[in-house]
Design an enzyme around this catalytic site. Sequence first.
Site, mmCIF file in Angstrom:
data_model
loop_
_atom_site.group_PDB
_atom_site.id
_atom_site.type_symbol
_atom_site.label_atom_id
_atom_site.label_comp_id
_atom_site.label_asym_id
_atom_site.label_seq_id
_atom_site.Cartn_x
_atom_site.Cartn_y
_atom_site.Cartn_z
ATOM 1 N N LYS A 203 59.888 10.041 12.527
ATOM 2 C CA LYS A 203 58.933 10.448 11.503
ATOM 3 C C LYS A 203 57.553 9.966 11.917
ATOM 4 O O LYS A 203 57.321 8.765 12.069
ATOM 5 C CB LYS A 203 59.337 9.847 10.158
ATOM 6 C CG LYS A 203 58.382 10.198 9.045
ATOM 7 C CD LYS A 203 58.892 9.715 7.710
ATOM 8 C CE LYS A 203 57.877 10.008 6.617
ATOM 9 N NZ LYS A 203 58.335 9.524 5.310
ATOM 10 N N LYS A 256 60.302 14.908 12.072
ATOM 11 C CA LYS A 256 59.386 15.256 10.990
ATOM 12 C C LYS A 256 57.962 14.879 11.355
ATOM 13 O O LYS A 256 57.774 13.747 11.790
ATOM 14 C CB LYS A 256 59.835 14.497 9.743
ATOM 15 C CG LYS A 256 58.976 14.688 8.538
ATOM 16 C CD LYS A 256 59.461 13.793 7.447
ATOM 17 C CE LYS A 256 58.488 13.935 6.283
ATOM 18 N NZ LYS A 256 58.712 12.938 5.284
ATOM 19 N N TYR A 321 60.449 24.108 2.308
ATOM 20 C CA TYR A 321 60.074 24.588 0.975
ATOM 21 C C TYR A 321 60.068 26.118 0.927
ATOM 22 O O TYR A 321 60.010 26.704 -0.150
ATOM 23 C CB TYR A 321 58.691 24.051 0.589
ATOM 24 C CG TYR A 321 58.610 22.536 0.642
ATOM 25 C CD1 TYR A 321 59.106 21.764 -0.411
ATOM 26 C CD2 TYR A 321 58.081 21.878 1.746
ATOM 27 C CE1 TYR A 321 59.054 20.381 -0.355
ATOM 28 C CE2 TYR A 321 58.020 20.494 1.808
ATOM 29 C CZ TYR A 321 58.511 19.741 0.761
ATOM 30 O OH TYR A 321 58.480 18.373 0.811
#
Length: 332
Positions: A203, A256, A321
Site C-alpha cells: 500500500k 494499492k 467502486y
Amino acid sequence: MSQPDPDPLLSRPRRLRRGSVLRDLVSETRLDASRLVMPHFVLPDERTVEPIPSMPGISRTGREALLRTVASDLELGLRSVLLFGLAGDGRKDPTGSLARDTESAVPQAVAALEREFGADLLVITDVCLCATTDHGHCGVLDGGDVANDATLPLLAEMAVIHAEAGADMVAPSDMMDGRVAAIRAALDARGLEQTGLLSYSVKYASAYYGPFRDAADCAPGEGDRKTYQMDVRNAREAEREALLDEAEGADMLMVKPALAYLDIIRRVREVTRLPVAAYNVSGEYSAVKAAAERGWLDEPAVVRENLLAMARAGADVILTYHAREALAGAWL
Ligand code: PBG
Ligand code: ZN
C-alpha cells in the site's frame, strides 16, 4: 516463445482481429463479476443514506440501506463486498476504541449481512484504526510517532470482533510491520482458523486516497502516512512486503492503488503463489467520474479498459467502486 514469425512479410496479425467473435475467441484476458469486489462505507445506524460528493454514485449507508443495495448487487452477480466502518456520531479517541466495540458499524453490519445472505455473499472487512482515532492515523501515537508494536494488539482485537460477527475475511490496511502474523495468531487463538486474511501488503503513500479520506473522515490531523505506507518510488520493496505477508500467513495479497502501479501488480504476481488483488482506489474512480461528467471521457469504455489493464497486469481480484455500474451496464 520470443522467436519472430517465420516470414514477417507474410504475417498478418490483423487476421485474428476480424470480427468480434474471433476477437473474443482469442482474447488473452477475461474479466467477469466473480472477480470483482464492491466496497461499502458503513454507518452505525439503520437508515441513513449520505451521498459522497467527491465520489459520485457512492454513498455512506446505514444497515438497512446496505442490505437493500447488496441484495440488488447480488442480482447483478456481484457477490463480494468490502466493508469500511465509519464512526458516525460515535466518539473518536486516541486509540480508536470504537473499532473494538461490538456495537459499532462493521460488526453489526456483518451480522446483518450474514443473517440475510449467508453463504451467497462473501464479506471482507477493512481492519484499521484511522476512521476511529481522533488524530486520524492508522495506529496509536507515541510522541509524534505512530507506534508499531503497540498498535498490533488493537488491530488483532478488531479483526477478531469482525471474524466473530461472521466476516469471511479480514483485510488489514494499516501497514504496521508484523500485523499479519499478529492478526493470524489472534484469530487462531479464538478458534477462528477458517477466517481468511487479505493483506493490503503493498500500500503506497498515495495522493489517490483523497476522496476516500473525505468519505471516511480519516485524514490525519497532523503529518502524513509516509512513515508506514510505502514510498511511491519503490518497487523492490513491494516484493519484500509481499513476501513478508505471505510468510506471516496472509491468504491473499493486495496492491494499492492499481492504475499507477500496474508494474507492481505484475511484480507481485510473479513473486507469490497467493492470489493477488488490486484496489482501484477512490481517486482513480473519481478522476474517471469527473471527466465523464464533463463529457471528456467515454465512461463505459474507459472503465472497461482500466479494469482489463489491472487483470492483464496480473490481478486475480479487483476491488472497485465501478463494480456495480460496470455490471449493470454490461461494460466489461
Ligand atoms: C485506511 C484506508 C484508506 C483506504 C483504504 N483504507 C485510506 C488511507 O490509507 O489513507 C483508501 C481507499 C480508497 O482510496 O479508495 N487505512
Ligand atoms: Zn488506516
